[in-house]
Motif scaffolding. Sequence first.
Motif, PDB file in Angstrom:
ATOM      1  N   SER A 332       0.841  -1.197   0.000  1.00 57.61           N
ATOM      2  CA  SER A 332       0.000   0.000   0.000  1.00 57.61           C
ATOM      3  C   SER A 332       0.874   1.243   0.000  1.00 57.61           C
ATOM      4  O   SER A 332       2.000   1.233   0.514  1.00 57.61           O
ATOM      5  N   LEU A 333       0.350   2.320  -0.566  1.00 56.49           N
ATOM      6  CA  LEU A 333       1.110   3.574  -0.608  1.00 56.49           C
ATOM      7  C   LEU A 333       1.370   4.085   0.804  1.00 56.49           C
ATOM      8  O   LEU A 333       2.426   4.680   1.071  1.00 56.49           O
ATOM      9  N   GLU A 334       0.430   3.841   1.720  1.00 50.14           N
ATOM     10  CA  GLU A 334       0.593   4.288   3.113  1.00 50.14           C
ATOM     11  C   GLU A 334       1.767   3.563   3.768  1.00 50.14           C
ATOM     12  O   GLU A 334       2.553   4.174   4.510  1.00 50.14           O
ATOM     13  N   LEU A 335       1.893   2.258   3.502  1.00 47.17           N
ATOM     14  CA  LEU A 335       2.977   1.485   4.097  1.00 47.17           C
ATOM     15  C   LEU A 335       4.329   1.933   3.540  1.00 47.17           C
ATOM     16  O   LEU A 335       5.300   2.074   4.285  1.00 47.17           O
ATOM     17  N   VAL A 336       4.391   2.161   2.241  1.00 51.49           N
ATOM     18  CA  VAL A 336       5.636   2.631   1.629  1.00 51.49           C
ATOM     19  C   VAL A 336       5.999   4.006   2.177  1.00 51.49           C
ATOM     20  O   VAL A 336       7.168   4.274   2.511  1.00 51.49           O
ATOM     21  N   SER A 337       5.008   4.879   2.291  1.00 52.76           N
ATOM     22  CA  SER A 337       5.262   6.214   2.839  1.00 52.76           C
ATOM     23  C   SER A 337       5.789   6.133   4.264  1.00 52.76           C
ATOM     24  O   SER A 337       6.723   6.853   4.642  1.00 52.76           O
ATOM     25  N   LYS A 338       5.230   5.225   5.062  1.00 49.67           N
ATOM     26  CA  LYS A 338       5.661   5.075   6.458  1.00 49.67           C
ATOM     27  C   LYS A 338       7.144   4.731   6.552  1.00 49.67           C
ATOM     28  O   LYS A 338       7.862   5.272   7.396  1.00 49.67           O
ATOM     29  N   TYR A 339       7.598   3.834   5.681  1.00 49.65           N
ATOM     30  CA  TYR A 339       8.972   3.357   5.789  1.00 49.65           C
ATOM     31  C   TYR A 339       9.983   4.166   4.989  1.00 49.65           C
ATOM     32  O   TYR A 339      11.193   4.026   5.203  1.00 49.65           O
ATOM     33  N   PHE A 340       9.513   5.014   4.079  1.00 45.26           N
ATOM     34  CA  PHE A 340      10.466   5.742   3.233  1.00 45.26           C
ATOM     35  C   PHE A 340      10.377   7.260   3.358  1.00 45.26           C
ATOM     36  O   PHE A 340      11.097   7.971   2.658  1.00 45.26           O
ATOM     37  N   LYS A 341       9.520   7.775   4.251  1.00 44.21           N
ATOM     38  CA  LYS A 341       9.348   9.223   4.323  1.00 44.21           C
ATOM     39  C   LYS A 341      10.650   9.940   4.674  1.00 44.21           C
ATOM     40  O   LYS A 341      10.953  11.014   4.113  1.00 44.21           O
ATOM     41  N   ASN A 342      11.452   9.360   5.559  1.00 42.14           N
ATOM     42  CA  ASN A 342      12.721  10.001   5.923  1.00 42.14           C
ATOM     43  C   ASN A 342      13.753   9.861   4.807  1.00 42.14           C
ATOM     44  O   ASN A 342      14.552  10.774   4.557  1.00 42.14           O
ATOM     45  N   ILE A 343      13.752   8.720   4.140  1.00 41.71           N
ATOM     46  CA  ILE A 343      14.688   8.494   3.030  1.00 41.71           C
ATOM     47  C   ILE A 343      14.376   9.432   1.876  1.00 41.71           C
ATOM     48  O   ILE A 343      15.280   9.961   1.225  1.00 41.71           O
ATOM     49  N   ILE A 344      13.089   9.688   1.645  1.00 41.17           N
ATOM     50  CA  ILE A 344      12.687  10.587   0.562  1.00 41.17           C
ATOM     51  C   ILE A 344      13.252  11.980   0.794  1.00 41.17           C
ATOM     52  O   ILE A 344      13.707  12.648  -0.143  1.00 41.17           O
ATOM     53  N   ARG A 345      13.251  12.424   2.047  1.00 44.12           N
ATOM     54  CA  ARG A 345      13.807  13.745   2.348  1.00 44.12           C
ATOM     55  C   ARG A 345      15.291  13.801   2.030  1.00 44.12           C
ATOM     56  O   ARG A 345      15.797  14.796   1.496  1.00 44.12           O
ATOM     57  N   VAL A 346      16.005  12.708   2.337  1.00 47.38           N
ATOM     58  CA  VAL A 346      17.442  12.657   2.023  1.00 47.38           C
ATOM     59  C   VAL A 346      17.657  12.701   0.517  1.00 47.38           C
ATOM     60  O   VAL A 346      18.601  13.345   0.025  1.00 47.38           O
ATOM     61  N   MET A 347      16.786  12.039  -0.228  1.00 44.42           N
ATOM     62  CA  MET A 347      16.926  12.005  -1.682  1.00 44.42           C
ATOM     63  C   MET A 347      16.561  13.334  -2.332  1.00 44.42           C
ATOM     64  O   MET A 347      16.919  13.587  -3.491  1.00 44.42           O
TER      65      MET A 347
END
Length: 857
Positions: A332-347
């Motif tokens: 689910s998009l919610e699950l992916v967002s939960k685990y990658f929200k901090n990584i996305i900021r780094v990217m």
Amino acid sequence: MKVNPFLVDTNIPKHLESLRELAMNLWFSWNDDALDLFIRLGYNPSQRSRSDYWETSHQNPVKLLSIIPQEDLMEAGKDDSFISNLNRIYRKFKDYMSKPKWFSENHRNEKDFLIAYFSCEYGLDESLPVYSGGLGILSGDHLKSASDLGIPLVGIGLLYQEGYFQQYLNNDGWQQERYPDNDWYNMSVKLETTEDGSPLKISLPLGDEEIYCQIWCVKVGSIPLYLLDTNIPENSIRHRAITSRLYGGDREMRIQQEIILGMGGVKALEALKLSPSVYHINEGHSAFLSIQRMMNLMEKYDISLDAAKEIIRATSVFTTHTPVPAGNEHFSLELVSKYFKNIIRVMGISLDEFLALGQQEPGKSNSFCLTVLALRMSAFCNGVSKLHGETTRNMWHFLWPELPIDEVPITHITNGIHTFSWISKRMKELLTRYLGPKFEEEPEDPALWTRIDNIPDNEIWRVRQLRRESLIAFTRNRLSQQIKQRGVSIAEIRHAQEVLNTHALTIGFARRFASYKRATLLFHDIERLTSMLGSEEYPVQIIFAGKAHPQDTSGKELIRQIVTTANKSQFRDKIVFLENYDISVARHLVQGVDIWLNTPRRPLEASGTSGMKAIINGVLNVSILDGWWCEAYGDLHGWAIGSGEEYEDQEIQDDIESEALYRLLEHDIIPMFYDRDRTGLPREWIKMIKTSMKNLGSYFSTHRMLIDYTQQLYLKASHTGKTLLKNKAKTATELAQWRDRVYREWSHVSVSGSAINAPEKIKVGDKISISVNAWLGFLTPEDVSVEVYFGKLDAKDDIIDGEIVALKPEEQIEGGWKYSGEIVLRFNGRCGYAVRILPKHKDMVHPYTPYLIKWEK
């Protein structure tokens, strides 16, 4: 209570120390001499009171060395014949590890070439239960052939504390599961350590938390397999359980496992100071590795995300094994967002941009698909058989909607098997005697297999009879053990020890129990089956084995139906279901049955490899034309059920294909098996055995498969990656900047006004001139390729199996360029052509990643 752990090592006499090295390298698993050495150490028939430690250790050499009494080890150290044999085998092992192999002999100029092979499971040996089924077995065979061929490769996976479940059945035939802990300190795995001897560990973010992994190493010949383990004190109890079970837990557990496999695997390679030139994503489970690689490349070379993507695409190989959309891993998009929200900021990108990497329709799809992520981030993609390649191109065509299906950038490399992991000792000895010593080094050489014709019929038949006898002895013993655990009577146990007939035609069916594999197709007409299996003159018997996924109730129901049928009076001695299907059971079956049965619904079998294992043991296949069998089938190779039809109505399909199977058995297979000459030999049957082995044995080998991967994918990916990394990745930056310019100008690009110059009557072989106008905006002819796509037309006016010819810029016209060229017509009938324009750059792997194309309207 505080428990203070410490390790106790096996006390092996110094002159037997090489036993430890042999036990810690899975090279023993495909070398009969080494296995015989451990069997001999574990069992001495001259001492009748002595236990069979080899069987007690579950055929695990490391555990054998830990449970065998110290006095027995000392006794072995005084046995000069044992010492002599040990030294001979150890020299063979050291020679294997050091001698030049295929890769160094054929690609000696390759520098800094290393493949990182990621898979969520590895089936290497029954003593290391971190596998489930076909995907793991293929991964294990991949590593073994890489070792035999000397291909620089490392494996990455997870170390599952409980592995995959062990299966047992209750009295009603319903599958039950148990999950025993694995004792890594008594298996062929070793903890990687730092210079000070402490465990080598990595850390990575998992949502808002940090998680730690230690790294274990399994030696597979010359190939190291690194397995990540979260079961360490630094982690919470919840996180320690992440690597507890293969394919276990809920969706949250699965995404955690796959983040650790992909992103953690990349970090493990860094910690081990390894720099792969190519990353092979074996199925989508490890696709998150691309995310970690993006961050690493951006930091290491101070480049943009787009430049990092160029490098990742160019150096990634993705193999998909799934023939249906529903079988691909989605979150689910919610699950992916939960685990990658901090990584996305780094990217440095938005959530929507990140999610678009794995959405089938960016901005619209409600799930994140790992297969889509892998396809978008890999320039080199393949299915695992010719038919599966076609199925996969159709399935993912929507990602390249403007391309003809046959140009969708997914090729195929047909699976194979590691010959010497699956061939019986007796058959290997027979083939080596007649094919020559090169057979052990080059089982992929078709010229060697032609010598099978030199083997006398009686010799090959004798091996077949001995293996059937061995299988039936194994089956009786295992069946007795499994029913004893259910608390049955002594009479029932005695009956189990007498089931099956050592001279009867024996059919084997063993695989994962999923509905589409149709394990019960043979039960479609019970009266007919009763007649076949009840013949005293021409006896037939069937052995089943296989596991259903713990959550697959329909698969469990198939097992229950088989067990219920087998318990009926007319079948009690003729149908057997073996519990807890594993490598050991599989090996006995593919070496001992006469017929290997495969009944999937086409085209749902991506490849299948069990039938390949049967072939090298002189077992004949009876199969639906699906997966690998489409390429292998021939009149003297075995039998095909049907002619490759596909059905919308499954009931009609089962009626038709069960009838076809019964007719093959009644009219072809059973009569041929029992058609004996004066010496008792079934000459026509043996002829089919030889033809099947001769024509198929070399091709369906992981040696051939690895050579294909290396020459078609690995080397190209490595070379392209090195080009992009030149001058601190300056080439990749320039390519990304060029692509950005092309994107911005692409709305101004088009082709129109095509015309042909052809005679009134066009004949095969004629050359036809074609011209077209191309409007490029601010791009130049160096930025694009203008092409003609032409061929025969079908009833819908679509071009079939089209050919491509690039046109050349002839002259500049107002606002654009005139392109022209010639095509040669090699076919007759209704033909057509279309003109298109695509980006072109010398450093792109191919123009379809990422995807831009325009056709003349």
